[in-house]
Design a protein around this motif. Structure first.
Motif, PDB file in Angstrom:
ATOM      1  N   ARG A  80     -10.798 -34.217  38.906  1.00 37.21           N
ATOM      2  CA  ARG A  80     -10.624 -35.481  39.438  1.00 37.21           C
ATOM      3  C   ARG A  80     -10.295 -35.588  40.804  1.00 37.21           C
ATOM      4  O   ARG A  80      -9.280 -35.323  41.094  1.00 37.21           O
ATOM      5  CB  ARG A  80      -9.660 -36.256  38.441  1.00 37.21           C
ATOM      6  CG  ARG A  80      -9.908 -36.430  37.147  1.00 37.21           C
ATOM      7  CD  ARG A  80     -11.075 -37.553  37.035  1.00 37.21           C
ATOM      8  NE  ARG A  80     -10.947 -38.736  37.665  1.00 37.21           N
ATOM      9  CZ  ARG A  80     -10.316 -39.773  36.970  1.00 37.21           C
ATOM     10  NH1 ARG A  80      -9.856 -39.638  35.738  1.00 37.21           N
ATOM     11  NH2 ARG A  80      -9.605 -40.738  37.665  1.00 37.21           N
ATOM     12  N   LEU A  81     -11.221 -35.769  41.629  1.00 34.82           N
ATOM     13  CA  LEU A  81     -10.999 -35.584  43.226  1.00 34.82           C
ATOM     14  C   LEU A  81     -10.067 -36.680  43.538  1.00 34.82           C
ATOM     15  O   LEU A  81      -9.115 -36.494  44.257  1.00 34.82           O
ATOM     16  CB  LEU A  81     -12.145 -35.606  43.953  1.00 34.82           C
ATOM     17  CG  LEU A  81     -12.168 -35.859  45.318  1.00 34.82           C
ATOM     18  CD1 LEU A  81     -11.327 -34.576  46.161  1.00 34.82           C
ATOM     19  CD2 LEU A  81     -13.330 -35.950  46.225  1.00 34.82           C
ATOM     20  N   ASP A  82     -10.122 -37.957  42.894  1.00 35.97           N
ATOM     21  CA  ASP A  82      -9.490 -39.154  43.404  1.00 35.97           C
ATOM     22  C   ASP A  82      -7.923 -38.892  42.850  1.00 35.97           C
ATOM     23  O   ASP A  82      -6.914 -39.027  43.684  1.00 35.97           O
ATOM     24  CB  ASP A  82      -9.898 -40.313  42.579  1.00 35.97           C
ATOM     25  CG  ASP A  82      -9.903 -40.126  41.052  1.00 35.97           C
ATOM     26  OD1 ASP A  82      -9.897 -39.089  40.414  1.00 35.97           O
ATOM     27  OD2 ASP A  82      -9.532 -41.128  40.211  1.00 35.97           O
ATOM     28  N   LYS A  83      -7.619 -38.166  41.813  1.00 36.58           N
ATOM     29  CA  LYS A  83      -6.236 -37.910  41.548  1.00 36.58           C
ATOM     30  C   LYS A  83      -5.587 -36.652  42.449  1.00 36.58           C
ATOM     31  O   LYS A  83      -4.605 -36.758  42.892  1.00 36.58           O
ATOM     32  CB  LYS A  83      -6.225 -37.405  40.117  1.00 36.58           C
ATOM     33  CG  LYS A  83      -6.074 -38.191  38.944  1.00 36.58           C
ATOM     34  CD  LYS A  83      -5.928 -37.781  37.572  1.00 36.58           C
ATOM     35  CE  LYS A  83      -6.024 -38.410  36.477  1.00 36.58           C
ATOM     36  NZ  LYS A  83      -5.807 -38.051  35.298  1.00 36.58           N
ATOM     37  N   ALA A  84      -6.363 -35.787  42.909  1.00 36.31           N
ATOM     38  CA  ALA A  84      -5.773 -34.872  43.847  1.00 36.31           C
ATOM     39  C   ALA A  84      -5.723 -35.224  44.967  1.00 36.31           C
ATOM     40  O   ALA A  84      -4.791 -35.118  45.697  1.00 36.31           O
ATOM     41  CB  ALA A  84      -7.011 -33.717  43.894  1.00 36.31           C
ATOM     42  N   ALA A 115      -4.870 -38.604  45.777  1.00 38.64           N
ATOM     43  CA  ALA A 115      -3.596 -39.242  45.594  1.00 38.64           C
ATOM     44  C   ALA A 115      -2.502 -38.426  45.277  1.00 38.64           C
ATOM     45  O   ALA A 115      -1.295 -39.318  45.321  1.00 38.64           O
ATOM     46  CB  ALA A 115      -3.903 -40.198  44.404  1.00 38.64           C
ATOM     47  N   GLY A 116      -2.582 -37.216  44.946  1.00 35.74           N
ATOM     48  CA  GLY A 116      -1.272 -36.468  44.784  1.00 35.74           C
ATOM     49  C   GLY A 116      -0.968 -36.557  43.383  1.00 35.74           C
ATOM     50  O   GLY A 116       0.394 -36.079  43.018  1.00 35.74           O
ATOM     51  N   GLU A 117      -1.790 -37.119  42.410  1.00 37.73           N
ATOM     52  CA  GLU A 117      -1.313 -37.360  41.061  1.00 37.73           C
ATOM     53  C   GLU A 117      -1.812 -36.102  40.240  1.00 37.73           C
ATOM     54  O   GLU A 117      -2.816 -36.133  39.450  1.00 37.73           O
ATOM     55  CB  GLU A 117      -2.082 -38.311  40.375  1.00 37.73           C
ATOM     56  CG  GLU A 117      -1.706 -39.684  41.063  1.00 37.73           C
ATOM     57  CD  GLU A 117      -2.639 -40.945  40.622  1.00 37.73           C
ATOM     58  OE1 GLU A 117      -3.506 -40.876  39.913  1.00 37.73           O
ATOM     59  OE2 GLU A 117      -2.520 -41.879  41.281  1.00 37.73           O
ATOM     60  N   THR A 118      -1.086 -35.083  40.585  1.00 42.29           N
ATOM     61  CA  THR A 118      -1.454 -33.617  39.953  1.00 42.29           C
ATOM     62  C   THR A 118      -0.257 -33.200  38.967  1.00 42.29           C
ATOM     63  O   THR A 118       1.060 -33.504  39.152  1.00 42.29           O
ATOM     64  CB  THR A 118      -1.968 -32.633  40.974  1.00 42.29           C
ATOM     65  OG1 THR A 118      -0.594 -32.356  41.825  1.00 42.29           O
ATOM     66  CG2 THR A 118      -2.968 -32.923  41.895  1.00 42.29           C
ATOM     67  N   VAL A 119      -0.585 -32.324  37.991  1.00 39.82           N
ATOM     68  CA  VAL A 119       0.413 -31.501  37.270  1.00 39.82           C
ATOM     69  C   VAL A 119       0.610 -30.331  37.806  1.00 39.82           C
ATOM     70  O   VAL A 119       0.083 -29.634  38.410  1.00 39.82           O
ATOM     71  CB  VAL A 119      -0.235 -31.089  36.024  1.00 39.82           C
ATOM     72  CG1 VAL A 119       0.618 -30.412  35.004  1.00 39.82           C
ATOM     73  CG2 VAL A 119      -0.943 -32.468  35.269  1.00 39.82           C
ATOM     74  N   PRO A 120       2.145 -30.172  38.309  1.00 38.12           N
ATOM     75  CA  PRO A 120       2.457 -28.899  38.689  1.00 38.12           C
ATOM     76  C   PRO A 120       1.929 -27.573  37.994  1.00 38.12           C
ATOM     77  O   PRO A 120       1.606 -27.610  36.936  1.00 38.12           O
ATOM     78  CB  PRO A 120       3.863 -29.046  38.382  1.00 38.12           C
ATOM     79  CG  PRO A 120       4.320 -30.540  38.286  1.00 38.12           C
ATOM     80  CD  PRO A 120       3.087 -30.811  37.641  1.00 38.12           C
ATOM     81  N   VAL A 121       1.335 -26.640  38.984  1.00 42.09           N
ATOM     82  CA  VAL A 121       0.962 -25.584  38.507  1.00 42.09           C
ATOM     83  C   VAL A 121       1.915 -24.392  38.855  1.00 42.09           C
ATOM     84  O   VAL A 121       2.214 -24.337  40.258  1.00 42.09           O
ATOM     85  CB  VAL A 121      -0.654 -25.185  39.214  1.00 42.09           C
ATOM     86  CG1 VAL A 121      -0.819 -23.708  38.836  1.00 42.09           C
ATOM     87  CG2 VAL A 121      -1.508 -26.404  38.778  1.00 42.09           C
ATOM     88  N   PRO A 122       2.169 -23.451  38.184  1.00 46.45           N
ATOM     89  CA  PRO A 122       3.332 -22.358  38.475  1.00 46.45           C
ATOM     90  C   PRO A 122       2.755 -21.646  39.522  1.00 46.45           C
ATOM     91  O   PRO A 122       1.657 -21.156  39.444  1.00 46.45           O
ATOM     92  CB  PRO A 122       3.460 -21.658  37.090  1.00 46.45           C
ATOM     93  CG  PRO A 122       2.761 -22.483  35.967  1.00 46.45           C
ATOM     94  CD  PRO A 122       1.757 -23.384  36.547  1.00 46.45           C
ATOM     95  N   GLN A 123       3.352 -21.349  40.432  1.00 46.55           N
ATOM     96  CA  GLN A 123       3.105 -20.472  41.652  1.00 46.55           C
ATOM     97  C   GLN A 123       3.024 -19.063  41.082  1.00 46.55           C
ATOM     98  O   GLN A 123       2.440 -18.151  41.548  1.00 46.55           O
ATOM     99  CB  GLN A 123       4.363 -20.548  42.663  1.00 46.55           C
ATOM    100  CG  GLN A 123       4.482 -21.876  43.205  1.00 46.55           C
ATOM    101  CD  GLN A 123       3.081 -22.252  43.899  1.00 46.55           C
ATOM    102  OE1 GLN A 123       2.203 -21.367  44.385  1.00 46.55           O
ATOM    103  NE2 GLN A 123       3.003 -23.496  44.187  1.00 46.55           N
ATOM    104  N   LYS A 124       3.837 -18.511  40.234  1.00 47.70           N
ATOM    105  CA  LYS A 124       4.109 -17.198  39.654  1.00 47.70           C
ATOM    106  C   LYS A 124       4.130 -17.170  38.308  1.00 47.70           C
ATOM    107  O   LYS A 124       4.657 -18.159  37.567  1.00 47.70           O
ATOM    108  CB  LYS A 124       4.879 -16.235  40.466  1.00 47.70           C
ATOM    109  CG  LYS A 124       4.900 -16.175  42.032  1.00 47.70           C
ATOM    110  CD  LYS A 124       6.186 -15.174  42.285  1.00 47.70           C
ATOM    111  CE  LYS A 124       6.049 -15.032  43.646  1.00 47.70           C
ATOM    112  NZ  LYS A 124       7.119 -13.965  44.317  1.00 47.70           N
ATOM    113  N   ALA A 125       3.402 -15.964  37.701  1.00 47.45           N
ATOM    114  CA  ALA A 125       3.652 -15.948  36.201  1.00 47.45           C
ATOM    115  C   ALA A 125       4.251 -14.596  36.185  1.00 47.45           C
ATOM    116  O   ALA A 125       3.994 -13.528  36.590  1.00 47.45           O
ATOM    117  CB  ALA A 125       2.064 -15.761  35.533  1.00 47.45           C
TER     118      ALA A 125
END
Length: 59
Positions: free
Chosen positions: A39-43, A45-55
């Motif tokens: 969803r480009l519109d969400k991206a 707008a900054g409406e994103t779910v946090p994605v872990p930087q490291k696993a």
């Protein structure tokens, strides 16, 4: 478009924005990495779910 909107973001941060803005779709589960549609519109707008930087794996 995302790189133009967020020019200070690294490639990894832009990828996280893409992954974090996916709208899950039942019919796409197991058929693609995200299991949904980007969803480009969400991206933008900054409406994103946090994605872990490291696993990490402990054990």
């Amino acid at each position: 478009m995302l790189a133009a909107k967020f020019p200070e973001d690294s490639a990894a941060k832009l990828a996280a924005r893409v992954t974090g803005s996916v709208e899950k779709r039942e019919g796409l589960e197991g058929k693609c990495f995200s299991g949904g549609i980007f969803r480009l519109d969400k991206a933008i707008a900054g409406e994103t779910v946090p994605v872990p930087q490291k696993a990490s794996v402990e054990g």
